[in-house]
Design a protein around this motif. Structure first.
Motif, PDB file in Angstrom:
ATOM      1  N   ARG A   1     -24.465  37.444 -16.742  1.00  0.00           N
ATOM      2  CA  ARG A   1     -25.124  38.168 -15.652  1.00  0.00           C
ATOM      3  C   ARG A   1     -26.344  37.396 -15.151  1.00  0.00           C
ATOM      4  O   ARG A   1     -26.648  37.409 -13.953  1.00  0.00           O
ATOM      5  CB  ARG A   1     -25.554  39.555 -16.122  1.00  0.00           C
TER       6      ARG A   1
ATOM      7  N   TYR B   1     -26.370  34.944 -12.096  1.00  0.00           N
ATOM      8  CA  TYR B   1     -26.421  35.457 -10.724  1.00  0.00           C
ATOM      9  C   TYR B   1     -27.854  35.732 -10.267  1.00  0.00           C
ATOM     10  O   TYR B   1     -28.072  36.089  -9.111  1.00  0.00           O
ATOM     11  CB  TYR B   1     -25.605  36.750 -10.618  1.00  0.00           C
TER      12      TYR B   1
ATOM     13  N   LEU C   1     -24.626  30.075  -7.125  1.00  0.00           N
ATOM     14  CA  LEU C   1     -24.403  31.047  -6.054  1.00  0.00           C
ATOM     15  C   LEU C   1     -23.868  30.402  -4.779  1.00  0.00           C
ATOM     16  O   LEU C   1     -23.401  31.108  -3.879  1.00  0.00           O
ATOM     17  CB  LEU C   1     -25.696  31.816  -5.765  1.00  0.00           C
ATOM     18  N   GLN C   2     -23.917  29.093  -4.701  1.00  0.00           N
ATOM     19  CA  GLN C   2     -23.349  28.398  -3.536  1.00  0.00           C
ATOM     20  C   GLN C   2     -21.894  27.993  -3.742  1.00  0.00           C
ATOM     21  O   GLN C   2     -21.246  27.538  -2.801  1.00  0.00           O
ATOM     22  CB  GLN C   2     -24.180  27.152  -3.216  1.00  0.00           C
TER      23      GLN C   2
ATOM     24  N   GLU D   1     -17.803  28.353  -4.386  1.00  0.00           N
ATOM     25  CA  GLU D   1     -16.766  29.278  -3.937  1.00  0.00           C
ATOM     26  C   GLU D   1     -16.518  30.336  -5.007  1.00  0.00           C
ATOM     27  O   GLU D   1     -16.689  30.090  -6.205  1.00  0.00           O
ATOM     28  CB  GLU D   1     -15.469  28.512  -3.649  1.00  0.00           C
ATOM     29  N   ARG D   2     -16.124  31.505  -4.573  1.00  0.00           N
ATOM     30  CA  ARG D   2     -15.974  32.641  -5.489  1.00  0.00           C
ATOM     31  C   ARG D   2     -15.004  32.340  -6.631  1.00  0.00           C
ATOM     32  O   ARG D   2     -15.215  32.763  -7.771  1.00  0.00           O
ATOM     33  CB  ARG D   2     -15.499  33.877  -4.709  1.00  0.00           C
ATOM     34  N   GLY D   3     -13.931  31.595  -6.356  1.00  0.00           N
ATOM     35  CA  GLY D   3     -12.979  31.275  -7.407  1.00  0.00           C
ATOM     36  C   GLY D   3     -13.616  30.505  -8.553  1.00  0.00           C
ATOM     37  O   GLY D   3     -13.327  30.769  -9.732  1.00  0.00           O
ATOM     38  N   TYR D   4     -14.479  29.568  -8.238  1.00  0.00           N
ATOM     39  CA  TYR D   4     -15.195  28.814  -9.274  1.00  0.00           C
ATOM     40  C   TYR D   4     -16.179  29.719 -10.019  1.00  0.00           C
ATOM     41  O   TYR D   4     -16.318  29.640 -11.246  1.00  0.00           O
ATOM     42  CB  TYR D   4     -15.952  27.646  -8.648  1.00  0.00           C
ATOM     43  N   GLN D   5     -16.869  30.573  -9.261  1.00  0.00           N
ATOM     44  CA  GLN D   5     -17.831  31.484  -9.885  1.00  0.00           C
ATOM     45  C   GLN D   5     -17.156  32.387 -10.917  1.00  0.00           C
ATOM     46  O   GLN D   5     -17.698  32.621 -12.009  1.00  0.00           O
ATOM     47  CB  GLN D   5     -18.510  32.343  -8.823  1.00  0.00           C
ATOM     48  N   GLU D   6     -15.971  32.893 -10.583  1.00  0.00           N
ATOM     49  CA  GLU D   6     -15.268  33.807 -11.484  1.00  0.00           C
ATOM     50  C   GLU D   6     -14.894  33.109 -12.794  1.00  0.00           C
ATOM     51  O   GLU D   6     -14.997  33.700 -13.879  1.00  0.00           O
ATOM     52  CB  GLU D   6     -14.020  34.362 -10.796  1.00  0.00           C
TER      53      GLU D   6
ATOM     54  N   GLU E   1     -18.211  32.566 -14.790  1.00  0.00           N
ATOM     55  CA  GLU E   1     -18.695  33.844 -15.316  1.00  0.00           C
ATOM     56  C   GLU E   1     -17.848  34.298 -16.510  1.00  0.00           C
ATOM     57  O   GLU E   1     -18.383  34.713 -17.552  1.00  0.00           O
ATOM     58  CB  GLU E   1     -18.669  34.909 -14.230  1.00  0.00           C
ATOM     59  N   ASP E   2     -16.527  34.242 -16.373  1.00  0.00           N
ATOM     60  CA  ASP E   2     -15.628  34.709 -17.424  1.00  0.00           C
ATOM     61  C   ASP E   2     -15.819  33.919 -18.714  1.00  0.00           C
ATOM     62  O   ASP E   2     -15.939  34.496 -19.803  1.00  0.00           O
ATOM     63  CB  ASP E   2     -14.179  34.606 -16.949  1.00  0.00           C
TER      64      ASP E   2
END
Length: 436
Positions: free
Chosen positions: A99, A102, A130-131, A133-138, A141-142
């Motif tokens: 968390r 983020y 935070l810059q 792409e969402r796919g990389y962020q997921e 994070e996981d």
């Protein structure tokens, strides 16, 4: 002057050392605009020059996510490793770290040296994250969530059995392998094979078991409390406390336990070969293959080496430069593993309690390398060439002096006149050039 002495003893490596140095400097210029990216790549170089190199040579679409992923996990690892942090403080940080990435305002000061700088500057890592792409962020994070939970588990319990040892390595490195595979997939550069989870885990286990072996002394000397990752089930057969391996009177027992640990790590090599052989993109391949070769090289040095319990054991920079320059295909991987496994095999004493198993695992590795790889007409990574002639030594000294002067001028370390009056300054500068 130790590094300079090694350079002079292995003159064939000078070109590769200079080439590697120049490639690293060139790679450092390929940084995206923005202060947080500049700082992230600077942090990456400071916490790991070798990983910085293999990350920089990745394709653009994968380079930034990999930089952030590595820094996030190094920061998580810094929290876990700092034994001055109380369990009550550490556990929630580990379990909530996924968390914090983020939150641009979150930071937690801990660790030492370059790792403390990473923690103090972590808001830049969050900004870079935070810059993405969402796919990389997921993916990041996981993996961070699962790894933090696994680390927290072993903060509350010791590594007692070999099963614990493998489970701990899964949390801190097998999951890293999962994350890398998912990032490769998200980039579109690779596809996942049906057994990708098992093979990714083996890639991580091989690396981390190697780190645990070579870092024995650093971990056991940690202040205020030692870090203990060797399984009690094994070391307790030899000594009453893991720290006892440092004592000279326990040298023979320490080496026997060490040899067991190295033999255990060798079991993952076949899976590592399968994983690397399935890769399609050459930059991803090099990213994966170079650390694996460095791991077998490190194991070949650590095996039967009491210096693991006395100081630092590491592959010398000249061989590292060779590995980074020559690793381009699976044949190169097979060749390198064959070289280092031969080096390790030559050190096996048949009186060692685990010698039969060690030799069996090495023979399996060597057979794979012979049957699949092309071992003929290749230069060995570890065999020294002919001794240099006096004229060659003089030419090398002239070259080294030129490098020293150029490095001094570029870095404005001292006035050139001072260097001329004190040749040791030049020699020390050359050593610094190659060791940085």
């Amino acid at each position: 002057m130790g590094s300079l002495g090694q350079i002079l003893r292995h003159p064939d490596e000078i070109y590769l050392l200079v080439k590697l140095k120049m490639e690293i400097k060139k790679a450092q210029k390929q940084i995206p605009p923005g202060e947080h990216w500049r700082i992230c790549y600077s942090l990456l170089h400071n916490v790991s020059t070798s990983f910085s190199y293999v990350i920089h040579q990745l394709r653009t679409e994968l380079r930034n996510p990999m930089c952030v992923f590595y820094l996030v996990l190094r920061a998580l690892d810094t929290v876990e490793d700092d034994t001055s942090i109380s369990k009550e403080v550490k556990l929630p940080i580990l379990t909530d770290f996924h968390r914090h990435i983020y939150d641009r305002d979150w930071h937690f000061s801990c660790g030492r040296n370059e790792f403390k700088v990473l923690m103090d500057q972590f808001h830049h890592v969050s900004s870079a994250f935070l810059q993405l792409e969402r796919g990389y962020q997921e993916v990041i994070e996981d993996i961070t969530k699962r790894m933090g939970a696994g680390m927290a588990k072993f903060i509350c319990q010791e590594v007692e059995t070999m099963e614990d040892h493998t489970e701990y390595c899964y949390y801190v490195a097998g999951l890293l392998g999962f994350g890398l595979s998912k990032l490769f997939l998200a980039s579109g550069l690779e596809v996942l094979t049906p057994d990708w989870e098992h093979l990714s885990n083996s890639m991580g286990l091989f690396l981390h078991k190697t780190h645990i072996i070579k870092d024995y002394l650093e971990d056991i000397n940690e202040i205020p409390e030692p870090r203990k990752f060797w399984p009690r089930q094994i070391w307790s057969k030899y000594v009453g406390k893991l720290e006892d391996f440092k004592d000279e009177e326990n040298s023979a027992k320490a080496v026997q336990c060490l040899n067991y640990m190295v033999t255990d790590a060798l079991i993952h090599i076949e899976d590592c070969f399968k994983y690397m052989a399935a890769l399609r993109d050459p930059t991803v391949f090099r990213f994966c293959a170079i650390p694996q070769i460095m791991a077998i090289g490190t194991l070949s040095l650590c095996y039967d080496n009491v210096q693991v319990f006395r100081g630092v054991v590491k592959v010398r920079r000249g061989i590292t430069a060779k590995v980074m320059d020559r690793t381009k295909t699976m044949d190169d991987v097979y060749g390198a593993f064959y070289d280092f496994s031969c080096m390790l095999k030559a050190k096996v004493d048949k009186k060692d309690p685990n010698a039969t198993e060690t030799l069996h695992r090495l023979e399996v590795v060597q057979k794979l390398c012979r049957d699949i790889g092309v071992l003929q007409k290749r230069n060995s990574l570890v065999k020294d060439g002919a001794q240099p002639k006096p004229l060659i030594i003089v030419m090398l000294l002239v070259l080294l002096l030129a490098i020293g002067f150029a490095y001094l001028r570029a870095n404005r370390v001292i006035e050139i006149n001072n260097a001329i009056s004190d040749p040791d300054i030049i020699m020390n500068t050359v050593s610094k050039f190659f060791s940085n």
